[in-house]
Design an enzyme around this catalytic site. Structure first.
Site, PDB file in Angstrom:
ATOM      1  N   GLU A   3      -1.610  25.945 -15.270  1.00  0.00           N
ATOM      2  CA  GLU A   3      -1.715  27.110 -14.761  1.00  0.00           C
ATOM      3  C   GLU A   3      -0.445  27.873 -14.306  1.00  0.00           C
ATOM      4  O   GLU A   3       0.910  27.330 -14.497  1.00  0.00           O
ATOM      5  CB  GLU A   3      -2.503  27.113 -13.653  1.00  0.00           C
ATOM      6  CG  GLU A   3      -4.080  26.471 -13.870  1.00  0.00           C
ATOM      7  CD  GLU A   3      -5.100  26.486 -12.906  1.00  0.00           C
ATOM      8  OE1 GLU A   3      -5.106  27.542 -12.296  1.00  0.00           O
ATOM      9  OE2 GLU A   3      -5.775  25.569 -12.825  1.00  0.00           O
ATOM     10  N   LYS A  61       0.472  32.110 -18.518  1.00  0.00           N
ATOM     11  CA  LYS A  61       0.935  30.611 -19.023  1.00  0.00           C
ATOM     12  C   LYS A  61       1.703  30.608 -20.210  1.00  0.00           C
ATOM     13  O   LYS A  61       1.964  29.314 -20.538  1.00  0.00           O
ATOM     14  CB  LYS A  61      -0.326  29.812 -18.987  1.00  0.00           C
ATOM     15  CG  LYS A  61      -1.485  29.911 -17.984  1.00  0.00           C
ATOM     16  CD  LYS A  61      -2.712  29.175 -18.379  1.00  0.00           C
ATOM     17  CE  LYS A  61      -3.788  29.846 -17.161  1.00  0.00           C
ATOM     18  NZ  LYS A  61      -5.290  29.154 -17.661  1.00  0.00           N
ATOM     19  N   ARG A 124      -1.965  15.549 -25.291  1.00  0.00           N
ATOM     20  CA  ARG A 124      -3.261  16.142 -26.050  1.00  0.00           C
ATOM     21  C   ARG A 124      -3.034  16.993 -27.344  1.00  0.00           C
ATOM     22  O   ARG A 124      -4.156  17.491 -27.967  1.00  0.00           O
ATOM     23  CB  ARG A 124      -4.479  16.558 -25.080  1.00  0.00           C
ATOM     24  CG  ARG A 124      -4.744  15.400 -23.919  1.00  0.00           C
ATOM     25  CD  ARG A 124      -5.759  16.069 -22.958  1.00  0.00           C
ATOM     26  NE  ARG A 124      -7.050  16.547 -23.490  1.00  0.00           N
ATOM     27  CZ  ARG A 124      -8.047  17.014 -22.711  1.00  0.00           C
ATOM     28  NH1 ARG A 124      -7.454  17.351 -21.613  1.00  0.00           N
ATOM     29  NH2 ARG A 124      -9.083  17.280 -23.326  1.00  0.00           N
ATOM     30  N   ARG A 290     -16.899  22.615 -18.370  1.00  0.00           N
ATOM     31  CA  ARG A 290     -15.732  21.952 -17.192  1.00  0.00           C
ATOM     32  C   ARG A 290     -16.652  22.163 -15.811  1.00  0.00           C
ATOM     33  O   ARG A 290     -17.769  22.165 -15.892  1.00  0.00           O
ATOM     34  CB  ARG A 290     -14.475  22.865 -17.235  1.00  0.00           C
ATOM     35  CG  ARG A 290     -14.971  24.286 -16.858  1.00  0.00           C
ATOM     36  CD  ARG A 290     -13.750  25.407 -17.720  1.00  0.00           C
ATOM     37  NE  ARG A 290     -12.543  24.826 -18.053  1.00  0.00           N
ATOM     38  CZ  ARG A 290     -11.314  25.250 -18.096  1.00  0.00           C
ATOM     39  NH1 ARG A 290     -11.323  26.604 -17.921  1.00  0.00           N
ATOM     40  NH2 ARG A 290     -10.356  24.711 -18.255  1.00  0.00           N
TER      41      ARG A 290
END
Length: 305
Positions: A3, A61, A124, A290
């Site tokens: 963030e 971001k 990731r 989420r």
DNA sequence: ACGGCTACCTGTCAGC
DNA sequence: TGCTGACAGGTAGCCG
């Protein structure tokens, strides 16, 4: 380190080391880190090698580092980066050993700091780097933090200004919220409405403003939207002052150090624990693949009038 | 326009 | 010990 506060920690950390530096070499360990660079890995390497890096900038971001102007180019360009869910940009001494999940390395020369390496690490691989052209900002104001230039990478053009940006249009944000039937949390996560807010700071700001995350956006009064915006700014400013949020070694500054804001979280990740304001157990509910964390007592869901 | 879902990946942790 | 499923801070796109 997803963030806004975490990305800003990175931007600020990179600034003294890369501003004015020259790219000596580009090493691509995993081309998946270049998915935003559509012309491919070889082109990415060519586009950066030998170039001068200017001062890093940020909107939401997204980070970018403008490249020094070259006469043969019609449009200014920039190295852009998005950290995705697990990306890191680390500053190392030149020749530092390759680290786990290292994807791309830039060897740079800086007139004051000497030979350094900018290392993009990403477990990731949702993050990526690219070289992109700069385009004018529609409103003519400086594009974001770290730059006075009114131009931003084309891939960032659809991203709204973030709430810490001096040119963030409060009135336009209020108007956008008033137009939307979507849940307010969904609106806060929509980077084309307001950027830089992710799952943690959305939950924290909604709790601070006493707004239920599933409230239809247009059901909120102007006064409540103003309060929410102020809380978003406050929570981000505090996180920034504490070096960002990190739960583990994954979210770190350019030196690999973690921030401390996770100690200050009121609701995120605290399902079942007492609400810090009223003591009622906080809940965690599934939301678009989420989680949302909130207090059913302090955050009452409104309906559209 | 909106909500729900998928994809892109790797890793950790809890439960069995 | 080893397997399985849930879950993790993001973005983009498709479908009904």
């Amino acid at each position: 380190m997803p963030e806004l506060p975490e990305v800003e920690v990175v931007r600020a950390g990179l600034t003294p080391a890369v501003t004015g530096a020259t790219v000596q070499a580009v090493t691509i360990a995993d081309a998946r880190a270049l998915t935003r660079h559509v012309a491919g890995a070889a082109d990415f390497e060519r586009a950066l090698t030998g170039r001068v890096l200017e001062q890093p900038a940020r909107r939401g971001k997204f980070l970018w580092i403008p490249l020094g102007v070259e006469a043969a180019e019609s449009r200014p360009r920039a190295l852009i980066g998005h950290l995705g869910m697990s990306g890191q940009l680390l500053l190392r001494q030149s020749g530092a050993p390759e680290v786990r999940h290292e994807r791309v390395r830039l060897d740079i020369h800086h007139s004051v700091h000497g030979e350094l390496a900018v290392v993009f690490v990403d477990q990731r691989t949702f993050g990526s780097l690219a070289v992109d052209t700069l385009v004018p900002t529609p409103d003519g104001a400086a594009a974001g933090w770290g730059t006075s230039r009114a131009e931003l990478p084309s891939q960032v053009a659809h991203i709204a200004r973030d709430p810490l940006d001096a040119a963030f249009p409060d009135a336009a944000f209020r108007a956008a919220v008033a137009r939307k039937d979507s849940a307010i949390k969904r609106v806060l996560l929509d980077q084309t409405v307001i950027s830089g807010v992710g799952n943690i700071y959305a939950d924290e700001a909604l709790w601070a403003a006493r707004v239920h995350p599933e409230t239809p956006a247009r059901a909120l009064s102007t006064r409540t939207v103003n309060r929410l915006l102020a809380k978003i700014r406050a929570v981000m400013a505090r996180a920034l002052a504490e070096g960002g949020t990190s739960f583990d070694a994954q979210y770190v500054n350019v030196n690999g150090q973690s921030g401390y804001f996770s100690r200050s979280l009121n609701v995120y990740g605290r399902g079942g624990a007492p609400c810090p304001r009223c003591g009622t157990p906080l809940v965690r509910v599934a939301f678009t693949n989420r989680s949302s964390h909130f207090c059913r007592r302090c955050q009452r869901r409104l309906t559209v009038r």
